[in-house]
Design a protein around this motif. Structure first.
Motif, PDB file in Angstrom:
ATOM      1  N   ARG A 110       0.806  -1.291   0.011  1.00  0.00           N
ATOM      2  CA  ARG A 110       0.015   0.147   0.146  1.00  0.00           C
ATOM      3  C   ARG A 110       0.926   1.052  -0.062  1.00  0.00           C
ATOM      4  NH1 ARG A 110      -4.950   1.554   4.131  1.00  0.00           N
ATOM      5  NH2 ARG A 110      -5.319   3.651   3.230  1.00  0.00           N
ATOM      6  N   TYR A 151      -8.083   1.476   6.767  1.00  0.00           N
ATOM      7  CA  TYR A 151      -9.149   0.207   6.347  1.00  0.00           C
ATOM      8  C   TYR A 151      -8.190  -0.892   5.889  1.00  0.00           C
ATOM      9  CZ  TYR A 151     -13.369   3.188   6.673  1.00  0.00           C
ATOM     10  OH  TYR A 151     -14.309   3.900   7.266  1.00  0.00           O
ATOM     11  N   PRO A 152      -8.344  -2.084   6.195  1.00  0.00           N
ATOM     12  CA  PRO A 152      -7.956  -3.395   5.534  1.00  0.00           C
ATOM     13  C   PRO A 152      -8.431  -3.495   4.219  1.00  0.00           C
ATOM     14  CG  PRO A 152      -9.582  -3.837   7.126  1.00  0.00           C
ATOM     15  CD  PRO A 152      -9.473  -2.458   7.286  1.00  0.00           C
ATOM     16  N   TYR A 153      -7.806  -3.898   3.371  1.00  0.00           N
ATOM     17  CA  TYR A 153      -8.016  -3.795   1.924  1.00  0.00           C
ATOM     18  C   TYR A 153      -7.774  -5.204   1.383  1.00  0.00           C
ATOM     19  CZ  TYR A 153      -3.014  -3.883   1.330  1.00  0.00           C
ATOM     20  OH  TYR A 153      -1.510  -4.248   1.115  1.00  0.00           O
ATOM     21  N   PHE A 154      -8.228  -5.317   0.418  1.00  0.00           N
ATOM     22  CA  PHE A 154      -8.102  -6.792  -0.540  1.00  0.00           C
ATOM     23  C   PHE A 154      -7.207  -6.688  -1.673  1.00  0.00           C
ATOM     24  CE2 PHE A 154     -12.029  -5.380  -1.744  1.00  0.00           C
ATOM     25  CZ  PHE A 154     -12.021  -5.500  -3.064  1.00  0.00           C
ATOM     26  N   GLU A 155      -6.729  -7.599  -2.456  1.00  0.00           N
ATOM     27  CA  GLU A 155      -5.964  -7.507  -3.617  1.00  0.00           C
ATOM     28  C   GLU A 155      -6.479  -8.537  -4.605  1.00  0.00           C
ATOM     29  OE1 GLU A 155      -1.414  -7.768  -2.832  1.00  0.00           O
ATOM     30  OE2 GLU A 155      -2.011  -8.424  -0.913  1.00  0.00           O
ATOM     31  N   MET A 168      -6.063  -3.330  -6.153  1.00  0.00           N
ATOM     32  CA  MET A 168      -6.299  -3.293  -4.698  1.00  0.00           C
ATOM     33  C   MET A 168      -7.721  -2.533  -4.487  1.00  0.00           C
ATOM     34  SD  MET A 168      -2.562  -1.765  -3.258  1.00  0.00           S
ATOM     35  CE  MET A 168      -3.409  -1.460  -1.599  1.00  0.00           C
ATOM     36  N   LEU A 174     -11.073  -1.634  -1.445  1.00  0.00           N
ATOM     37  CA  LEU A 174     -11.513  -1.364  -0.221  1.00  0.00           C
ATOM     38  C   LEU A 174     -12.947  -1.475   0.107  1.00  0.00           C
ATOM     39  CD1 LEU A 174      -9.726   1.679   0.555  1.00  0.00           C
ATOM     40  CD2 LEU A 174      -9.221  -0.412   1.880  1.00  0.00           C
ATOM     41  N   PRO A 175     -13.651  -1.984   0.917  1.00  0.00           N
ATOM     42  CA  PRO A 175     -13.015  -2.503   2.208  1.00  0.00           C
ATOM     43  C   PRO A 175     -12.783  -4.032   2.121  1.00  0.00           C
ATOM     44  CG  PRO A 175     -15.249  -2.467   2.812  1.00  0.00           C
ATOM     45  CD  PRO A 175     -14.960  -1.953   1.484  1.00  0.00           C
ATOM     46  N   LYS A 176     -12.152  -4.466   2.963  1.00  0.00           N
ATOM     47  CA  LYS A 176     -11.753  -5.940   2.779  1.00  0.00           C
ATOM     48  C   LYS A 176     -12.860  -6.841   2.863  1.00  0.00           C
ATOM     49  CE  LYS A 176      -8.297  -9.381   4.543  1.00  0.00           C
ATOM     50  NZ  LYS A 176      -7.467  -9.831   5.678  1.00  0.00           N
ATOM     51  N   LYS A 230     -15.418  -9.922   3.157  1.00  0.00           N
ATOM     52  CA  LYS A 230     -15.845 -10.777   4.298  1.00  0.00           C
ATOM     53  C   LYS A 230     -15.823 -12.081   3.633  1.00  0.00           C
ATOM     54  CE  LYS A 230     -18.743  -7.364   6.797  1.00  0.00           C
ATOM     55  NZ  LYS A 230     -20.086  -6.991   7.328  1.00  0.00           N
ATOM     56  N   GLN A 231     -15.456 -13.107   4.561  1.00  0.00           N
ATOM     57  CA  GLN A 231     -15.278 -14.427   4.264  1.00  0.00           C
ATOM     58  C   GLN A 231     -16.564 -14.822   4.248  1.00  0.00           C
ATOM     59  OE1 GLN A 231     -12.789 -15.917   2.574  1.00  0.00           O
ATOM     60  NE2 GLN A 231     -11.611 -13.763   2.646  1.00  0.00           N
TER      61      GLN A 231
END
Length: 286
Positions: free
Chosen positions: A83, A95-99, A278, A280-282, A284-285
């Motif tokens: 980041r 914020y946590p992010y995802f890739e 990338m 935002l936000p991460k 959810k599983q």
């Protein structure tokens, strides 16, 4: 000697270890075990690869593969480092992010190389779908697979080689190569599906392939400018670099090509944007 034996060619000083694929009269069709080379030789020119040679070869190939893994790992910053490299300043309130790395569709004319490639894609966290397809069928396979898989990156590779009876004057003819025409046909199909070279990155070729014809057909990267042997994992390495380079950046072409095992004589290409995103936000599983 029998099908599947590991051999070397006396006339070439035992430079490459091959597996015998099949026999035709007194000629054997050979496939390199670590180089993407397809060749034929008279049975009289072949000798079994000694255990000492196999051990030395295995150690050398393992060393080179480890170097590739190490360099790839160093070049893939993780977490806050990635980041920060993109201009963000991580802090405790961020914020946590995802890739989303680029997705690879890898067509390979050698099932053993395909298994090695898929294992390394997994180690490098590159989303990839790999399919064994004989070189002659790759163009037809892409017609069906591209709309299904919807990849960001396509690799078409396998085995190739210059026909030994051809002279230097005919090196610009696709008829002088064992599989370059098949790779060119596959690249053309990919470009009919997606003309934009940044939306669909195409990596094509094998040992001694017709580099210029592959680029003219629409490949971003191709082998082999110097008509040399390329290592089995070189196409994968470039695909992984594209997959983890930001869409805001071009892939550092000189660094990438110099860090392949084959170098600038083995592979070349054009400036190409990366496929990594990338978000935002991460997520959810489930």
């Amino acid at each position: 000697m029998k099908q599947g034996d590991l051999v070397v060619r006396k006339s070439y000083g035992g430079d490459v270890i091959f597996k015998i694929q099949e026999f035709t009269y007194q000629t054997a069709l050979l496939r390199g075990i670590d180089y993407r080379l397809l060749a034929d030789a008279s049975v009289a020119d072949l000798v079994p690869a000694s255990q000492t040679l196999l051990d030395e070869h295995e150690q050398d190939m393992q060393r080179k593969s480890d170097e590739m893994r190490s360099w790839m790992t160093r070049e893939q910053p993780a977490g806050a480092d990635r980041r920060s490299a993109r201009g963000g300043k991580p802090d405790r309130n961020s914020y946590p992010y995802f890739e989303v790395p680029g997705k690879v569709l890898h067509l390979d004319g050698d099932p053993n190389y395909l298994r090695k490639s898929m294992a390394l894609y997994g180690e490098l966290r590159v989303p990839a779908e790999g399919i064994y397809v004989p070189e002659t069928n790759m163009a037809d396979a892409l017609v069906r697979l591209l709309p299904q898989v919807k990849p960001d990156i396509v690799v078409v590779t396998g085995h190739d080689g210059i026909l030994k009876e051809r002279k230097d004057a005919s090196m610009q003819s696709l008829n002088s190569y064992k599989n370059s025409q098949n790779f060119v046909n596959a690249v053309r199909v990919a470009r009919q599906y997606e003309r934009n070279r940044d939306s669909l990155v195409v990596i094509a070729g094998a040992c001694q392939s017709h580099f210029e014809a592959l680029l003219q057909a629409g490949a971003n990267y191709a082998s082999s400018p110097g008509r040399v042997l390329i290592h089995a994992l070189d196409p994968l390495y470039i695909a992984a670099k594209v997959a983890f380079t930001s869409i805001k950046d071009t892939v550092p072409i000189m660094d990438v090509l110099q860090h392949t095992m084959s170098g600038l004589d083995g592979l070349g290409g054009i400036e190409t944007r990366g496929s990594h995103r990338m978000g935002l936000p991460k997520l959810k599983q489930p």
